[in-house]
Scaffold this motif. Structure first.
Motif: not given
Length: 202
Positions: A20, A22, A32, A36, A52, A59, A117-120, A124, A148
């Motif tokens: 992941v 982020c 967000h 997470a 990670y 996050l 991928a999460l927000p970043g 990221t 996201g």
């Protein structure tokens, strides 16, 4: 529906570990951090190792602590230069300290069966784009997903379509990373719930 079908086509035979990407910040939208945290718990309940960047802030920290709190296995990979910036998260099953960012990304990929991928921020994006480039070049064939809330990735997907429209990218560029609508969509791609969290190497 098309995105869901694409996600299934990119499903790995067995996802035992998920890399992941982020943010090292939490952002302004509390959704967000909530995502997470829920992701960390979800991976633990499905027995999937979280891989990670090893940090304890933003996050990254929220996600890692949620996974650990739910009994999950967490592997962190952090460059020596970021040990005091991203503040390495204690209590991980494994914490690998690398000399460079390049080595960090390569080692994270080695430990993972799939990528999310999460927000970043630009870090990221750097990790995401390198993963997409490697997939396009055939260096790996691991599925890459985006998640996201509140349309976070919509501008990126629009940019990728623009690159194709301008003749600089192949038509499938925006399918190298498949957006998932929510955690339920991700859960459908993971092993069944209530598995004992992994204790071996990823």
């Amino acid at each position: 529906m098309d995105d869901a079908r694409a996600a299934v086509r990119h499903k790995a035979p067995m996802i035992r570990s998920l890399l992941v990407f982020c943010g090292s910040r939490s952002g302004h939208d509390p959704a967000h951090a909530a995502l997470a945290e829920a992701l960390g718990t979800l991976l633990a309940t499905h027995g999937v190792t979280l891989v990670y960047g090893g940090g304890g802030v933003g996050l990254m920290g929220v996600m890692a602590r949620a996974a650990l709190g739910a009994g999950g296995r967490v592997v962190g990979v952090i460059p020596q230069s970021l040990m005091t910036v991203e503040i390495a998260q204690p209590g991980l099953a494994e914490l690998h300290v690398t000399e460079t960012l390049h080595a960090r990304k390569a080692l994270m990929h080695m430990h993972a069966d799939a990528i999310l991928a999460l927000p970043g921020s630009i870090g990221t994006l750097d990790e995401l784009f390198e993963s997409m480039t490697w997939r396009e070049l055939g260096i790996h064939d691991k599925p890459i997903w985006l998640m996201g809330d509140n349309g976070y990735w919509a501008p990126l997907l629009a940019l990728m379509r623009h690159l194709t429209a301008e003749g600089f990218a192949p038509a499938h560029l925006d399918r190298l990373a498949v957006p998932l609508p929510d955690l339920a969509a991700l859960a459908a791609l993971l092993p069944p719930r209530n598995r004992t969290p992994s204790t071996g190497n990823s």
